[in-house]
Design a protein around this motif. Structure first.
Motif, PDB file in Angstrom:
ATOM      1  N   THR A 138      67.986  15.621 -19.285  1.00  0.00           N
ATOM      2  CA  THR A 138      69.426  15.956 -19.332  1.00  0.00           C
ATOM      3  C   THR A 138      70.280  14.982 -18.541  1.00  0.00           C
ATOM      4  O   THR A 138      71.478  15.162 -18.406  1.00  0.00           O
ATOM      5  N   GLY A 139      69.671  13.924 -17.985  1.00  0.00           N
ATOM      6  CA  GLY A 139      70.451  12.967 -17.187  1.00  0.00           C
ATOM      7  C   GLY A 139      71.548  12.293 -17.986  1.00  0.00           C
ATOM      8  O   GLY A 139      72.662  12.081 -17.512  1.00  0.00           O
TER       9      GLY A 139
ATOM     10  N   ASN B 193      74.606  14.502 -18.352  1.00  0.00           N
ATOM     11  CA  ASN B 193      75.402  14.555 -17.121  1.00  0.00           C
ATOM     12  C   ASN B 193      76.331  13.343 -17.012  1.00  0.00           C
ATOM     13  O   ASN B 193      77.491  13.470 -16.623  1.00  0.00           O
ATOM     14  N   TRP B 194      75.807  12.166 -17.333  1.00  0.00           N
ATOM     15  CA  TRP B 194      76.630  10.961 -17.279  1.00  0.00           C
ATOM     16  C   TRP B 194      77.763  11.017 -18.303  1.00  0.00           C
ATOM     17  O   TRP B 194      78.875  10.553 -18.046  1.00  0.00           O
TER      18      TRP B 194
ATOM     19  N   ILE C  35      80.474  13.267 -16.837  1.00  0.00           N
ATOM     20  CA  ILE C  35      81.184  12.575 -15.755  1.00  0.00           C
ATOM     21  C   ILE C  35      82.101  11.486 -16.315  1.00  0.00           C
ATOM     22  O   ILE C  35      83.268  11.356 -15.916  1.00  0.00           O
TER      23      ILE C  35
END
Length: 320
Positions: free
Chosen positions: A65-66, A69-70, A73
């Motif tokens: 899921t990284g 998240n980016w 953001i």
């Protein structure tokens, strides 16, 4: 006679343009920052590798899921930056909507395919009004209101060092104001595609100290001087037969309304809406080869004998 000035886009020369230039640089900086961030993230994504799963365990690894998240953001930061840019742009537009002081005068500019009619009006005394073409003179350090109209198609009035762009729409009057901080010649241009000679529809704004401007305006209000030489008289007769149907010269029978007023032709820096410098040789070249120099314009190419050309040139030189 100097050549036409460059149309600088990276330097403001008046209070109506300075805030817009700052906005432009800020937006350029924002775009460059966004491009840099995207490039860094792209390189990082290409360099990053998810470890291979042991055989038979692919379905047991938790999802990555990284990346999501980016994305969240990045979307948040972009939204904030774009909203800030919108607020800055609206604030800038408000700051240049009107000058800090009442304009000294009003100039009417009417666009044609492909030249500019410039009218200096005087509400208090109509006898002080006069007309010129393709060359706007203003005094330094004071705001000047410009009323903009089009006689045919949509054009755009743009003197980038002095103000932003304003559309000129048939049947509608728009306004902007210009002011120059220092004396000089500032090039302007139609920036709305308006036909085959759109790129050759330029004008100049000549900013002068107040005393020089007043002297120029007083000279422009007068009519043409009487001709005194035989060649000039012959040239005036040729002008009446070949040119007066379109051009006017105040103080003479020539009263054409379809082309630039030539009463003070010799006082202008350029001719043919910025196409060439205003010399006797270039004047004759324009008269005899207008359709080669500016194809599609309403100015016809006029054939002249050597003697007629010399006489017409002698007459035009009297139009100071």
């Amino acid at each position: 006679m100097s050549a036409a000035p460059l149309q600088y886009l990276l330097h403001a020369a008046g209070p109506a343009s300075a805030p817009a230039y700052k906005l432009g640089w800020a937006l350029i900086g924002l775009v460059c920052a966004v491009m840099l961030i995207i490039a860094i993230l792209l390189v990082g994504a290409l360099a990053r590798r998810r470890p291979k799963s042991p055989a038979g365990t692919e379905d047991k690894l938790p999802p990555d899921t990284g990346g999501m998240n980016w994305i969240v953001i990045g979307t948040g930061i972009s939204s904030i930056a774009l909203f800030a840019a919108l607020v800055y742009a609206m604030t800038t537009l408000e700051s240049v909507a009107s000058p800090a002081h009442d304009p000294l005068m009003t100039i009417d500019v009417t666009s044609y395919d492909w030249w500019w009619k410039i009218e200096y009006t005087d509400a208090a005394d109509s006898s002080r009004a006069f007309v010129t073409a393709n060359e706007i003179h203003i005094p330094v350090g004071v705001p000047v209101r410009v009323e903009l109209r089009s006689a045919d198609v949509i054009h755009t009035f743009w003197a980038p060092q002095l103000a932003g762009k304003t559309e000129m729409i048939p049947g509608q009057t728009n306004e902007q104001w210009i002011e120059a901080d220092t004396p000089g010649v500032y090039r302007g241009q139609c920036s709305q595609f308006c036909g085959v000679q759109h790129a050759h529809m330029a004008f100049e704004v000549v900013a002068q100290p107040r005393a020089e401007f007043d002297a120029w305006a007083d000279a422009q209000r007068g009519g043409a001087q009487p001709v005194t030489t035989p060649d000039a008289r012959t040239g005036q007769h040729i002008f009446g037969e070949r040119c007066a149907g379109c051009h006017s010269v105040r103080g003479t029978p020539a009263a054409g309304m379809q082309a630039p007023d030539l009463t003070h032709l010799a006082s202008r820096r350029l001719i043919a809406a910025g196409q060439t410098t205003n010399t006797p040789a270039h004047q004759l070249d324009w008269i005899e080869h207008a359709q080669r120099i500016k194809p599609g314009s309403l100015m016809p190419s006029i054939a002249l004998s050597a003697s007629d050309a010399a006489a017409l040139s002698a007459y035009l030189s009297t139009l100071h």
